[in-house]
Enzyme design. Sequence first.
Site, PDB file in Angstrom:
ATOM      1  N   ASP A 290      23.886  43.359  42.825  1.00 52.23           N
ATOM      2  CA  ASP A 290      25.045  42.990  42.044  1.00 52.23           C
ATOM      3  C   ASP A 290      24.676  42.566  40.547  1.00 52.23           C
ATOM      4  OD1 ASP A 290      23.891  40.550  42.780  1.00 52.23           O
ATOM      5  OD2 ASP A 290      25.502  39.941  43.920  1.00 52.23           O
TER       6      ASP A 290
ATOM      7  N   ASP B 235      29.192  49.248  58.080  1.00 54.26           N
ATOM      8  CA  ASP B 235      27.823  49.545  58.355  1.00 54.26           C
ATOM      9  C   ASP B 235      27.372  49.261  59.608  1.00 54.26           C
ATOM     10  OD1 ASP B 235      26.854  50.950  56.120  1.00 54.26           O
ATOM     11  OD2 ASP B 235      25.500  49.418  55.554  1.00 54.26           O
TER      12      ASP B 235
END
Length: 557
Positions: A333, A189
């Site tokens: 998550d 990223d």
Amino acid sequence: MSEVESPASADSAWSRRLEQFLASRSGIIMVVACALTAMFAATTVTLSPNQQLVVAGALLGVFFIVGRKKTRRVQVFLEVLSAIVSLRYLTWRLTDTLYFNTWIEIGLGTLLLTAELYSLVMLFLSYFQSIYPLGRAPIPLPDNPADWPTVDVYIPTYNEDLSIVRLTVLGALGMDWPRDKLNVYLLDDGRRPEFALFAEACGASYISRPTNEYAKAGNFNNAIKRSSGEFILTLDCDHIPTRAFLQIAMGWMVGDPKIALLQTPHHFYSPDPFQRNLAAGFRTPPEGNLFYGVIQDGNDFWDATFFCGSCAILRRVAIEGIGGFATQTVTEDAHTALRMQREGWSTAYLRIPLAGGLATERLVTHVGQRVRWARGMLQIFRIDNPLLGPGLNWGQRLCYLSAMLSFLFAVPRVVFLTAPLAFLFFGQNVIAASPVAVLAYAVPHMFHAIGTASRINKGWRYSFWSEVYETTMALFLVRVTIATLINPWRAKFNVTHKGGVLESGYFDLRAVYPNVIMGALMFIGLLRGLYGLAFEHVDFIARRAYVLNSFWPRSAC
């Protein structure tokens, strides 16, 4: 001529009928009802403080005598015993200590009682989670490697140095798995040309995207569209996998098609800030050991293992079935695991460290990471509450609830630390109790809670250092906790910086100033209490209050 049934055979038949009844639904309900009735009677019977002292002493003896045996049944017994003692303490608090003279005392006393109720709820939830750690072991893969599935390895990175990411990528490429069934993806990223050149040189695939929308979750979702493996192994860019990672962990994913996630522990080969700064050093277990050593194994029994972002294997069809990794919260998550389980998927936990990573090297970075976790879990609590909605059994709901409520600890922790200051500085009573009653009810409650927790934790976390961890974190988390509960949509993702291992120590005022201020206030409060005891002419009740409040802060530390 009929034979007369012997007494022995009659007893045997009666025993079989009793066992069959107890194993039936009606029998279980009756046993639970009797147990709850007995517990209610034991926790509500009225005793004088002196009588309660005798009972407390007897239960203390039971703890030490029974606790000598290291079996699962003994642990459960000690948990029930601790629950009874704590409920007796709660009964005492609700019936004998709520006597206030002013509206300020009512407000502060109610705040303290609420903090105690929170602590009791978390105590009981922790007992529920740890009632039977599953202790899952690896299972073998099919004998023929041709039957093994394809695996994509996702290694996300944003601002980390190539020197850190390189080791993880090379470790992933070196795992023992058929070459044509293993694809390693470097998800950058940061859009850095040197990372693309490195990936090409070592044989990994390089994926970047034009924006950083949804941070890590968005990075994963972008990679899903550009890969096709049946399973996905996620590794933080500093988590170097062992060669046997997939051969040890993949057996459950291949053998049970209902499992969407298999999580393994996060293991760190560098010291965390507490280990680095405390004199005990590596003799102090890392802060995360309690979660990965006890809680996740207990969650596994209830089919409620959480996804922790790294060192985990996920089934692609399960991820695609929920529309990709969750992007609504900053803890993508845990929220992803919750959404998969709402769809009927199972999760699993294998308590074998299969990768090693870098711990946060500075306390201020450590605090920032915990702030993000707190924000994310409280976001989930507000917008996707596990107690509500479809798809979860009650074991899963309570395990997720425990994880989310645990991040509220900062508020009651600060309440416990500052409650005595209301009397020492302003003369406001927040609890009306004699020292004998405190000794008879409060001390046994704390002893059994700490003693039983120590038995459960088995060296994964020491009780004293647990208090240090929580007190250090609490003063930073209070504001975040309250703000997220009020407006859960404002939180933004922040990357945990991993810059290697510090070569030298230094003093970071940003990481300790709240605790310095709190410590100074508590010390001044102690001096004020000692002054009142030594130089002020007060009656017996006031003197008793000075004693209780002066030494409370010291024990709370």
